[in-house]
Enzyme design. Sequence first.
Site, PDB file in Angstrom:
ATOM      1  CB  THR A 123      -0.923  -0.276   0.897  1.00  0.00           C
ATOM      2  OG1 THR A 123      -1.598   1.462   1.211  1.00  0.00           O
ATOM      3  CG2 THR A 123      -0.010   0.169   2.948  1.00  0.00           C
ATOM      4  CG  ASP A 124      -1.125   5.255  -0.957  1.00  0.00           C
ATOM      5  OD1 ASP A 124      -2.039   4.616  -0.088  1.00  0.00           O
ATOM      6  OD2 ASP A 124      -1.717   5.873  -1.531  1.00  0.00           O
ATOM      7  CD  GLU A 125      -3.416   3.331   3.798  1.00  0.00           C
ATOM      8  OE1 GLU A 125      -3.510   3.439   5.141  1.00  0.00           O
ATOM      9  OE2 GLU A 125      -4.947   2.525   3.750  1.00  0.00           O
ATOM     10  CE1 TYR A 150      -3.239  -2.265   5.910  1.00  0.00           C
ATOM     11  CE2 TYR A 150      -3.195  -0.135   5.376  1.00  0.00           C
ATOM     12  CZ  TYR A 150      -3.255  -1.547   4.702  1.00  0.00           C
ATOM     13  OH  TYR A 150      -3.469  -1.905   3.051  1.00  0.00           O
ATOM     14  CE  LYS A 154       0.017  -4.432   2.879  1.00  0.00           C
ATOM     15  NZ  LYS A 154      -0.251  -5.910   2.332  1.00  0.00           N
TER      16      LYS A 154
END
Length: 337
Positions: A123-125, A150, A154
């Site tokens: 993810t870009d998060e 989260y 990741k």
Amino acid sequence: MKLLVTGGAGFIGSNFILYWLNNYPQDKIINLDKLTYAGNLENLKKVEKNSNYTFVKGNICDAEFIEGVIREIDVIVHFAAESHVDRSIREPSDFVMTNVVGTQVLLDAALKNGVKRFHHISTDEVFGSLNLNDSSKFNERTNYNPRSPYSASKASADHLVRVYYYTYNLPITITNCSNNFGSYQFPEKFIPLAITNILENKKVPVYGDGLYIRDWLYVEDHVRAIDLVLEKGKIGETYLIGGMLNNISNIDIVKKILKFMDKDEDYIEFVKDRPGHDRRYSVDWSKIKSELGWQPKYDFEIWLEKTIDWYKENEDWWKKIKTGEYSKYYQEQYGQT
Ligand code: NAD
Ligand code: TYD
């Protein structure tokens, strides 16, 4: 070719399987999924009788079980994860277990069994939060700075995947994509939550001032990008995937949805903000565009209308979810039914 898809009963994984069997009918797919609250085999009804498709229920953290399914697999496409930020704030431990430990278990099994490609979906998060009022974007060289349980889980998984490449020569690729939307997305996520609440005549909860910005990617554009990375991506490389050229805030998305659905703005309800809420995500997807020739097929508005139509036409699918276990979560998260 034989693919092991983890988390294939979830939102993006099921879209990937439907796409893959449609485009590569000669390939074999094993879908390995624990069927958590987010896993739904109804997403795969169209392929359940396809002799090239097999579903196996299991946990990616269970090394012995993974050994049993991984033999003769050419490619692993690893989607399985706990994926919802709000749930990670309430209960981080499942996120560490599945997203970090589960990924490491799979990497080990891939290495032992000579898998030809391990493709990791991220993810870009992992890059943290951008300022609201500048034009900066995440790219493949941006430092990691995760800010939720989260995104931290990741980020850890991404590091492990790269370590298996550098240390053990496991042939890996990674994609970090932005917020997906489209068919079969669990209605806890913002866009399907908004659409289905409006269809139920309920208000749409907007966190904080609503000026948060995400980079929205239609799920079919995403699975096409994964296909290209599997076909032409360089081993050891990371590709960022995003869907937007312009910023759009959460509140403006709700307003667009209301307009498309012919409803007024009384449906908007500002609610308590998410702790540690990342202000803005924006992805520079020029690497995958220039190296692999990928770009989104249509603009955000076109895909958004198509998504609204899908939820209108598939009430059975989401109504079952919203009346089940999910209603307890909704009550706890939003304090309303
Ligand atoms: P999802 O929550 O809809 O699906 C996750 C799937 O993984 C479910 O079917 C669930 O049953 C399965 N699963 C969970 N724990 C498991 C375990 N221990 N063993 C086996 N299966 C397990 O998620 P999604 O939205 O489809 O996301 C897929 C991947 O894409 C995730 O890795 C997520 O981090 C990443 N991603 C998602 C988005 C997004 O906007 N949805 C954006 C960027 C990255
Ligand atoms: P979400 O779909 O949970 O994805 P993520 O947190 O991974 O970006 O949320 C997207 C954006 O919408 C995020 O800024 C939080 C906001 N949001 C709301 O305003 N209300 C809601 O009820 C939800 C679920 C999200």
